[in-house]
Scaffold this motif. Sequence first.
Motif, PDB file in Angstrom:
ATOM      1  N   LEU A  21       0.816  -1.213   0.000  1.00  0.00           N
ATOM      2  CA  LEU A  21       0.000   0.000   0.000  1.00  0.00           C
ATOM      3  C   LEU A  21       0.857   1.275   0.000  1.00  0.00           C
ATOM      4  N   ASN A  24       1.706   3.310  -3.239  1.00  0.00           N
ATOM      5  CA  ASN A  24       0.762   4.221  -3.894  1.00  0.00           C
ATOM      6  C   ASN A  24       0.038   5.162  -2.943  1.00  0.00           C
ATOM      7  N   GLU A  25       0.231   4.981  -1.645  1.00  0.00           N
ATOM      8  CA  GLU A  25      -0.503   5.771  -0.651  1.00  0.00           C
ATOM      9  C   GLU A  25       0.452   6.364   0.368  1.00  0.00           C
ATOM     10  N   ASP A  26       0.061   7.478   0.940  1.00  0.00           N
ATOM     11  CA  ASP A  26       0.789   8.024   2.080  1.00  0.00           C
ATOM     12  C   ASP A  26       0.441   7.197   3.311  1.00  0.00           C
ATOM     13  N   ASN A  29      -2.664   7.959   5.224  1.00  0.00           N
ATOM     14  CA  ASN A  29      -3.949   7.713   4.555  1.00  0.00           C
ATOM     15  C   ASN A  29      -4.325   6.238   4.466  1.00  0.00           C
ATOM     16  N   ILE A  30      -3.418   5.362   4.817  1.00  0.00           N
ATOM     17  CA  ILE A  30      -3.709   3.924   4.755  1.00  0.00           C
ATOM     18  C   ILE A  30      -4.635   3.571   5.915  1.00  0.00           C
ATOM     19  N   GLN A  34      -8.064  -1.160   4.434  1.00  0.00           N
ATOM     20  CA  GLN A  34      -7.161  -1.465   3.328  1.00  0.00           C
ATOM     21  C   GLN A  34      -6.156  -2.547   3.724  1.00  0.00           C
ATOM     22  N   GLN A 103       8.757   8.449   2.677  1.00  0.00           N
ATOM     23  CA  GLN A 103       7.547   8.820   3.422  1.00  0.00           C
ATOM     24  C   GLN A 103       7.898   9.422   4.795  1.00  0.00           C
TER      25      GLN A 103
END
Length: 186
Positions: A21, A24-26, A29-30, A34, A103
């Motif tokens: 995850l 594609n995601e910060d 935000n996960i 998910q 990140q």
Amino acid sequence: MTRNKIIEQSKSAFAEALFCLLKNEDFENITIKQLTLESGYSRRTYYRYFGSKTAILDEMFLKYLHSYRECLLSTPIRPEDISKRFINFLWPYHQRVALLAQQNLLIPLLTRHISTIANTLLDIKVPWRQKKSDNRQYYYVIIYSIGGFCVLLDTIFKDDLPEKPQQISEALNSALAEIALQVNKQ
């Protein structure tokens, strides 16, 4: 399959899901939803082992630290081999480390565990550490070194990585040799 294997398999599935995850995601935000969908495990299983997404990173880090310790214990250590051995150990995970650095998760992860890292390294017997010396002085030096090394790793893994791990360890060894030369001149 033993209970411990089942537990380890579930924890690993959540770590794999998190890194999948993160591509594609910060991190912020996960969602738990998910993670459970990606891992194939339930929300209940997630909460049985983890109280937060950060706990997944902590669990994974401690597992890798244990493996690194075993790697260090497997053969004698010479000072000039330290950076090469570390980079070679780390290289199979370089994509994960890069995700963490990009990140802004790498330095916080390492600093949360800095005392565990230092104690793990102090536990390794090396010929250049005096046997009867106060380990506290080594502890402080290791903490200091780890701090600088954390920033260095974060910088390297945020930038474009060299293609080969040897390029990193050679650059580190060259810089350390230059520092030692300058110190010895004084």
